[in-house]
Design a protein around this motif. Structure first.
Motif, PDB file in Angstrom:
ATOM      1  N   UNK A  60     -35.576 -51.966  40.120  1.00  0.00           N
ATOM      2  CA  UNK A  60     -34.693 -53.046  39.552  1.00  0.00           C
ATOM      3  C   UNK A  60     -34.294 -52.643  38.265  1.00  0.00           C
ATOM      4  N   UNK A  61     -35.441 -52.100  37.507  1.00  0.00           N
ATOM      5  CA  UNK A  61     -35.028 -51.741  36.102  1.00  0.00           C
ATOM      6  C   UNK A  61     -34.217 -50.555  36.109  1.00  0.00           C
ATOM      7  N   UNK A  62     -34.074 -49.781  37.040  1.00  0.00           N
ATOM      8  CA  UNK A  62     -33.245 -48.459  36.621  1.00  0.00           C
ATOM      9  C   UNK A  62     -31.537 -48.811  37.185  1.00  0.00           C
ATOM     10  N   UNK A  63     -31.752 -49.738  38.064  1.00  0.00           N
ATOM     11  CA  UNK A  63     -30.302 -50.546  38.435  1.00  0.00           C
ATOM     12  C   UNK A  63     -29.802 -51.065  37.473  1.00  0.00           C
ATOM     13  N   UNK A  64     -30.468 -51.996  36.551  1.00  0.00           N
ATOM     14  CA  UNK A  64     -30.066 -52.925  35.441  1.00  0.00           C
ATOM     15  C   UNK A  64     -29.731 -51.726  34.417  1.00  0.00           C
ATOM     16  N   UNK A  65     -30.288 -50.799  34.169  1.00  0.00           N
ATOM     17  CA  UNK A  65     -29.787 -49.838  33.210  1.00  0.00           C
ATOM     18  C   UNK A  65     -28.529 -48.829  33.687  1.00  0.00           C
ATOM     19  N   UNK A  66     -28.461 -48.569  34.775  1.00  0.00           N
ATOM     20  CA  UNK A  66     -27.280 -48.080  35.428  1.00  0.00           C
ATOM     21  C   UNK A  66     -26.044 -48.945  35.460  1.00  0.00           C
ATOM     22  N   UNK A  67     -26.294 -50.311  35.752  1.00  0.00           N
ATOM     23  CA  UNK A  67     -24.897 -51.238  35.642  1.00  0.00           C
ATOM     24  C   UNK A  67     -24.416 -50.951  36.989  1.00  0.00           C
ATOM     25  N   UNK A  68     -22.863 -50.999  36.698  1.00  0.00           N
ATOM     26  CA  UNK A  68     -21.877 -51.007  37.872  1.00  0.00           C
ATOM     27  C   UNK A  68     -22.102 -49.775  38.797  1.00  0.00           C
TER      28      UNK A  68
END
Length: 297
Positions: free
Chosen positions: A253-261
């Motif tokens: 979840x944290x990495x998806x938030x960091x990666x954005x779109x």
């Protein structure tokens, strides 16, 4: 008196050494055991696996050892996915995922990570060195395809963390699919220290890291996939068991938030660590298929 004074120091250093060895020398199962276990669990259908055209391959690591693997070609295919397995296991743990890509026209390349499977026993560095091995495997795959070929990467657990760290240094890949990766090794080790030993002593990780640098010339703080997210240009798909207690889904979840779109996320219900596919096969394959269709246009 001196002996008594030195005892606490020796105990602390000894504890650091113990945890270092648990990190860089994890228990690794014999390759024959991993294959048979996958067969018994129904994750490898031997008749299908044996009938599928494949080639044994050896790829030279930049660190001087051979990486053993299998290449499953499809006639006329101009795209390949390279699969990296999880800790303690072997490339046979990735066979269960093959059809997600094979039926969509991909050549498949499976290989054993350093210190695993058919490869020489050395040590495990959680992506610090493994990412350069993966780069060598991607080199091989691209050379095999020739001009205009496309290579994507897929990893599970340690393999997923390695895949992310590789994606940060190699802009040639077409995509990265990540099943239950950790975001940061130090963060994971602190969590496992609490869960497995009921200890909250960050100093033990510091001491273990000191020993890791001395013994294996590896700094565990370099094994931080989330730190490399800004450098990744390829589209990413994260998949994680919602009930994962080994590497909690918050890492993805944290990495998806960091990666954005650039990234998408599928949290698989009723799934622990590395069980997202096996407990949700139809939905998992649908998510992967839609991701591949979207990036391929």
């Amino acid at each position: 008196m001196i002996f008594i004074l030195l005892m606490p120091v020796a105990l602390i250093l000894g504890a650091g050494y113990y945890f270092c060895t648990r990190i860089i020398y994890p228990r690794v199962y014999e390759v024959g055991f991993s294959y048979q276990h996958e067969v018994e669990e129904g994750k490898i259908v031997e008749s299908e696996f044996n009938a599928r055209p494949k080639e044994k391959i050896l790829i030279r690591s930049p660190y001087g050892y051979d990486l053993h693997g299998y290449y499953f070609p499809q006639a006329g295919s101009r795209k390949t996915v390279v699969m990296s397995h999880g800790i303690t296991w072997s490339m046979y743990g990735m066979v269960k995922y093959m059809n997600c890509f094979y039926r969509r026209g991909y050549n498949i390349l499976l290989y054993d990570l350093r210190n695993h499977g058919h490869n020489r026993r050395i040590n495990t560095t959680f992506g610090v060195y493994e990412k350069f091995d993966l780069k060598a495997v991607v080199d091989w795959a691209l050379d095999r395809l020739g001009a205009g070929g496309r290579v994507g990467t897929f990893g599970e657990s340690l393999g997923a963390a390695t895949t992310l760290q590789h994606a940060a240094i190699d802009q040639r890949i077409a995509f990265a699919v990540l099943d239950c990766p950790f975001a940061d090794l130090r963060r994971l080790l602190l969590y496992r220290l609490r869960e497995d030993y009921h200890l909250h002593l960050p100093v033990l990780i510091d001491l273990a890291n000191l020993w890791c640098r001395l013994i294996a010339k590896v700094d565990i703080d370099q094994a931080s996939p989330i730190a490399g997210i800004p450098q990744i240009q390829a589209p990413m798909l994260f998949l994680h068991g919602a009930n994962d207690r080994y590497i909690p889904p918050q890492h993805s979840i944290d990495m998806v938030q960091a990666a954005g779109e650039r990234a998408a996320l599928y949290l698989a219900p009723n799934a622990g660590h590395a069980q997202a596919f096996w407990n949700n096969r139809e939905e998992y394959e649908r998510v992967v298929g839609e991701f591949l269709q979207k990036i391929e246009g």
